[in-house]
Design a protein around this motif. Structure first.
Motif, PDB file in Angstrom:
ATOM      1  N   GLY A 139     -60.823 -64.543 -82.849  1.00 22.30           N
ATOM      2  CA  GLY A 139     -60.071 -63.849 -81.483  1.00 22.30           C
ATOM      3  C   GLY A 139     -60.568 -62.044 -81.786  1.00 22.30           C
ATOM      4  O   GLY A 139     -59.197 -60.775 -81.749  1.00 22.30           O
ATOM      5  N   GLY A 140     -61.191 -61.857 -82.112  1.00 16.39           N
ATOM      6  CA  GLY A 140     -61.500 -60.222 -82.835  1.00 16.39           C
ATOM      7  C   GLY A 140     -61.379 -59.614 -84.049  1.00 16.39           C
ATOM      8  O   GLY A 140     -61.269 -58.958 -84.943  1.00 16.39           O
ATOM      9  N   CYS A 141     -60.273 -60.414 -84.951  1.00  9.88           N
ATOM     10  CA  CYS A 141     -59.923 -60.192 -86.003  1.00  9.88           C
ATOM     11  C   CYS A 141     -60.502 -60.152 -87.422  1.00  9.88           C
ATOM     12  O   CYS A 141     -61.457 -60.982 -87.619  1.00  9.88           O
ATOM     13  N   ARG A 142     -60.506 -58.760 -88.308  1.00  3.22           N
ATOM     14  CA  ARG A 142     -60.860 -59.203 -89.176  1.00  3.22           C
ATOM     15  C   ARG A 142     -60.584 -59.013 -90.422  1.00  3.22           C
ATOM     16  O   ARG A 142     -59.764 -58.869 -90.917  1.00  3.22           O
ATOM     17  N   ILE A 143     -61.545 -59.361 -91.215  1.00  2.00           N
ATOM     18  CA  ILE A 143     -61.036 -59.447 -93.059  1.00  2.00           C
ATOM     19  C   ILE A 143     -60.665 -58.033 -93.660  1.00  2.00           C
ATOM     20  O   ILE A 143     -62.394 -57.809 -93.674  1.00  2.00           O
ATOM     21  N   ALA A 144     -60.226 -57.159 -93.419  1.00  3.00           N
ATOM     22  CA  ALA A 144     -60.215 -55.572 -93.858  1.00  3.00           C
ATOM     23  C   ALA A 144     -60.483 -55.703 -95.209  1.00  3.00           C
ATOM     24  O   ALA A 144     -60.652 -54.966 -95.956  1.00  3.00           O
ATOM     25  N   GLY A 145     -59.819 -56.512 -96.402  1.00  2.00           N
ATOM     26  CA  GLY A 145     -59.701 -56.418 -98.005  1.00  2.00           C
ATOM     27  C   GLY A 145     -59.220 -57.811 -98.527  1.00  2.00           C
ATOM     28  O   GLY A 145     -59.501 -58.927 -98.169  1.00  2.00           O
ATOM     29  N   GLY A 146     -60.062 -57.426-100.072  1.00  2.00           N
ATOM     30  CA  GLY A 146     -59.677 -58.611-100.731  1.00  2.00           C
ATOM     31  C   GLY A 146     -61.086 -59.342-100.869  1.00  2.00           C
ATOM     32  O   GLY A 146     -62.503 -58.989-100.427  1.00  2.00           O
ATOM     33  N   GLN A 147     -61.111 -60.847-101.468  1.00  2.00           N
ATOM     34  CA  GLN A 147     -61.778 -61.890-102.019  1.00  2.00           C
ATOM     35  C   GLN A 147     -61.361 -63.399-101.856  1.00  2.00           C
ATOM     36  O   GLN A 147     -60.115 -63.716-101.604  1.00  2.00           O
ATOM     37  N   VAL A 192     -61.346 -74.632-106.408  1.00  2.00           N
ATOM     38  CA  VAL A 192     -62.062 -74.647-106.035  1.00  2.00           C
ATOM     39  C   VAL A 192     -62.051 -73.365-104.970  1.00  2.00           C
ATOM     40  O   VAL A 192     -63.241 -73.329-103.813  1.00  2.00           O
ATOM     41  N   LEU A 193     -61.354 -73.032-104.302  1.00  2.00           N
ATOM     42  CA  LEU A 193     -60.874 -71.815-103.916  1.00  2.00           C
ATOM     43  C   LEU A 193     -59.779 -70.891-104.931  1.00  2.00           C
ATOM     44  O   LEU A 193     -59.099 -71.012-104.979  1.00  2.00           O
ATOM     45  N   SER A 194     -60.090 -69.387-104.241  1.00  2.00           N
ATOM     46  CA  SER A 194     -59.719 -68.703-104.958  1.00  2.00           C
ATOM     47  C   SER A 194     -59.620 -67.192-104.069  1.00  2.00           C
ATOM     48  O   SER A 194     -60.883 -66.977-103.455  1.00  2.00           O
ATOM     49  N   ILE A 195     -58.969 -66.801-103.511  1.00  2.00           N
ATOM     50  CA  ILE A 195     -58.686 -65.570-102.879  1.00  2.00           C
ATOM     51  C   ILE A 195     -57.020 -64.435-103.320  1.00  2.00           C
ATOM     52  O   ILE A 195     -56.632 -64.687-103.962  1.00  2.00           O
ATOM     53  N   ARG A 196     -58.434 -63.790-102.965  1.00  2.00           N
ATOM     54  CA  ARG A 196     -57.622 -62.374-104.202  1.00  2.00           C
ATOM     55  C   ARG A 196     -57.119 -61.378-102.972  1.00  2.00           C
ATOM     56  O   ARG A 196     -58.270 -60.658-102.366  1.00  2.00           O
ATOM     57  N   ASP A 197     -55.831 -60.578-102.759  1.00  2.00           N
ATOM     58  CA  ASP A 197     -55.510 -59.631-102.554  1.00  2.00           C
ATOM     59  C   ASP A 197     -56.051 -59.954-100.540  1.00  2.00           C
ATOM     60  O   ASP A 197     -56.242 -58.188-100.249  1.00  2.00           O
ATOM     61  N   LEU A 198     -55.895 -60.341-100.052  1.00  2.00           N
ATOM     62  CA  LEU A 198     -56.979 -60.747 -98.991  1.00  2.00           C
ATOM     63  C   LEU A 198     -55.767 -59.942 -97.063  1.00  2.00           C
ATOM     64  O   LEU A 198     -54.200 -60.069 -97.749  1.00  2.00           O
ATOM     65  N   ARG A 199     -56.896 -59.406 -96.851  1.00  2.00           N
ATOM     66  CA  ARG A 199     -56.034 -58.522 -95.684  1.00  2.00           C
ATOM     67  C   ARG A 199     -56.887 -58.891 -94.047  1.00  2.00           C
ATOM     68  O   ARG A 199     -57.474 -58.549 -94.207  1.00  2.00           O
ATOM     69  N   VAL A 200     -55.661 -59.264 -93.749  1.00  2.00           N
ATOM     70  CA  VAL A 200     -56.786 -59.366 -92.172  1.00  2.00           C
ATOM     71  C   VAL A 200     -55.789 -58.695 -90.916  1.00  2.00           C
ATOM     72  O   VAL A 200     -54.427 -58.772 -90.846  1.00  2.00           O
ATOM     73  N   LEU A 252     -52.140 -59.071 -90.141  1.00  2.00           N
ATOM     74  CA  LEU A 252     -51.680 -60.356 -89.848  1.00  2.00           C
ATOM     75  C   LEU A 252     -51.172 -60.779 -90.845  1.00  2.00           C
ATOM     76  O   LEU A 252     -50.614 -61.204 -91.005  1.00  2.00           O
ATOM     77  N   VAL A 253     -51.956 -60.287 -92.378  1.00  2.00           N
ATOM     78  CA  VAL A 253     -51.600 -60.682 -93.373  1.00  2.00           C
ATOM     79  C   VAL A 253     -52.423 -59.480 -94.797  1.00  2.00           C
ATOM     80  O   VAL A 253     -53.206 -59.089 -94.514  1.00  2.00           O
ATOM     81  N   ASP A 254     -51.334 -59.229 -96.093  1.00  2.00           N
ATOM     82  CA  ASP A 254     -51.081 -58.400 -96.760  1.00  2.00           C
ATOM     83  C   ASP A 254     -50.973 -58.479 -97.764  1.00  2.00           C
ATOM     84  O   ASP A 254     -49.923 -59.034 -98.156  1.00  2.00           O
ATOM     85  N   GLY A 255     -52.168 -58.849 -98.362  1.00  2.00           N
ATOM     86  CA  GLY A 255     -52.603 -58.911-100.023  1.00  2.00           C
ATOM     87  C   GLY A 255     -51.420 -60.352-100.578  1.00  2.00           C
ATOM     88  O   GLY A 255     -51.267 -60.277-101.173  1.00  2.00           O
ATOM     89  N   ILE A 256     -52.309 -61.156 -99.408  1.00  2.00           N
ATOM     90  CA  ILE A 256     -52.152 -62.846-100.491  1.00  2.00           C
ATOM     91  C   ILE A 256     -53.031 -63.004-101.320  1.00  2.00           C
ATOM     92  O   ILE A 256     -54.289 -62.462-100.550  1.00  2.00           O
TER      93      ILE A 256
END
Length: 537
Positions: A61-69, A8-16, A24-28
């Motif tokens: 707070g102005g954070c952005r999803i900079a990478g991943g799916q 139902v949820l899939s996250i790949r290489d998330l970078r925030v 804040l989040v690196d490659g999850i």
């Protein structure tokens, strides 16, 4: 990884990244299958809440999803427009916050707020949404389900409001819940009820969840798998039992060891025979004609730590507010350092205001979002101690070092801090006045175990070096045992026990005290089932 059709949820290489460029989040990467609960564990600032919000396609707070799916029920959120993401929130994925009070509009009845999401998203008609709301109320065992929704948020207890927030999150029948510390602010007896009902309700409806917490014993009762995080990166992931019983990473082993060692006894008071600093003599108090504290008497000696425990509504925080001068007694007498203490802080002199400081449970409410950390701490330094210029800057740096924050945090706003960092700022602000008595109202409830231990060590150090006296309001009995020489147990506004902490834990005299002690979660997966079975007998 789970089968694609079952996700139902899939996250790949998330970078925030934060507005200042900090990662804040690196490659999850993670997968969540239908009906599964994944616990996200880690210290404050590990990225737990950031991942949970990113799963909704949101950066706070102005954070952005900079990478991943991020793929939610087949929709890739990072490539979708704003309208698509907003349509998914509440309908396909919903958020349950730590503070239920902050999640509701105080001017609207509960039922109107709960049925809003399914109606606005077109999931149900208003009558259908009301019928579903009543079914959720019954599943969550809220009192008088047919009329409960007619109440306003302030008219229900904390535990009931937390369950109402869960009903609001599930109102549109989402596939995924993001549970962000949903029981942390609850007392131990209420936490058990809410945790069991949450688990059973999600199982009944096949709801998946990301469960964000710093409490390993709590998440062990509800999560199928655990992901341990630190500094925005994955430390290890595995089945809950495997991670708890045979952790692979050193950091995970530290978390487990900290939780298992959380019932170390408090050291004996070195100043148990000191002068009585604070005394309450047959004090009663309340609000709007309702008596909350009833004939309460206690004393606190200089250099001592007195813990006050009890379930939600027992009068703990009301007692703290009364000592701080935020509530005047209706009857009885309060003395401080041998002299009568004015009931209202407005009538107290600056010496009494300086001498009694309070640290609040919710730093988000206690801190001005428009004032920097430096401005927040500097205000009492100037008001109470008259510091300016170089002396002010030097003392500010020393206080930041004392609470474990770098100098550059002075320029940050609260919105750029984690929950644990905000609480440490609140502690520094209280210490800035150099008080004689520090009232600590659930000061570690929002902190992860390792940072909470740092705070407790800091409080012990201040007590040893400065002779600090603490009135410690808490529902965390492991903290009580480790910090307090004496413990007062309150129930329905009255004191049911007032004894040395070690004696109270070893031989509790009141049945209510025994109930509190057996409600402390243990680090084993079947603990919740065992205690619910015992209570059902």
């Amino acid at each position: 990884m789970t089968e694609v059709a079952d996700r139902v949820l899939s996250i790949r290489d998330l970078r925030v990244v934060a507005p200042n460029g900090a990662v804040l989040v690196d490659g999850i990467s993670l997968d969540l299958k239908r009906g599964e609960v994944l616990g996200l564990i880690g210290e404050s600032g590990a990225g737990k809440s950031t991942i949970g919000l990113a799963a909704m396609g949101y950066g706070r707070g102005g954070c952005r999803i900079a990478g991943g799916q991020i793929t939610l029920t087949g929709t890739e959120l990072t490539q979708s427009g704003k309208s698509v993401r907003e349509a998914m929130r509440g309908a396909r994925i919903a958020y349950v916050a730590q503070s239920a009070a902050a999640a509701f509009d105080p001017s609207m009845r509960l039922d109107r707020q709960i049925i809003e999401a399914p109606v606005q998203h077109g999931v149900m008609t208003a009558p259908e949404a009301r019928a579903w709301m009543l079914e959720l109320f019954r599943a969550l065992q809220l009192p008088n389900p047919e009329s409960f929704g007619l109440r306003y948020p302030h008219q229900v207890s904390g535990g009931q409001l937390q369950r109402a927030m869960m009903a609001m999150a599930m109102a549109a029948k989402p596939d995924v819940l993001v549970l962000d510390e949903p029981t942390t602010a609850l007392d131990v007896t209420t936490q058990i009820e809410v945790l069991a009902l949450l688990r059973d309700t999600m199982r009944r409806y096949g709801t998946s969840a990301l469960y964000i917490t710093h409490d390993l014993a709590v998440v062990a009762q509800i999560a199928d798998r655990l992901m341990v995080l630190r500094h925005g990166k994955e430390v290890e992931t595995g089945a809950t039992g495997e991670v708890l019983q045979a952790p692979k990473a050193d950091y995970t082993r530290r978390l487990v060891a900290e939780r298992e060692g959380s019932l170390r006894p408090a050291r004996g008071s070195q100043k148990a025979g000191g002068e009585v600093l604070l005394a309450l003599d047959r004090v009663s108090a309340g609000y709007s004609g309702l008596t909350i504290l009833n004939d309460v008497s206690l004393s606190l000696r200089r250099g001592e730590t007195l813990a006050v425990v009890g379930e939600s509504g027992s009068g703990k925080s009301t007692l703290a507010r009364l000592v701080a001068g935020l509530l005047s007694p209706a009857a009885g007498r309060v003395t401080f350092a041998g002299r009568a203490l004015e009931g209202s802080y407005r009538k107290r002199g600056i010496a009494d205001l300086k001498a009694i400081q309070m640290i609040y449970q919710l730093p988000d409410v206690a801190l001005n979002p428009r004032q920097s950390v430096g401005e927040t701490i500097a205000r009492p330094l100037t008001f109470y101690r008259g510091l300016k210029g170089t002396a002010l800057r030097d003392e500010l740096r020393q206080l930041l070092a004392l609470i474990g924050l770098p100098d550059d945090f002075a320029d940050r706003l609260p919105g750029a801090l984690s929950g644990g960092q905000k609480q440490r700022v609140c502690i520094a602000r209280a210490l800035a006045a150099q008080p004689d008595l520090l009232i600590c109202d659930e000061v570690t409830s929002a902190l992860d175990p390792l940072i909470a231990e740092d705070i407790l060590n800091l409080l012990r150090k201040l007590q040893d070096e400065l002779g600090m006296t603490y009135l410690f309001i808490t529902h965390d009995l492991s903290v009580v045992r480790r910090l307090a020489e004496r413990t007062v147990v309150m129930q329905k506004g009255r004191i049911v026990e007032d004894r040395p902490t070690a004696d109270l834990f070893q031989t509790p005299q009141a049945a209510y005290t025994r109930t509190l002690l057996e409600s402390v979660p243990e680090l084993r997966q079947d603990w919740l089932d065992d205690i619910m079975a015992r209570r059902a007998r």
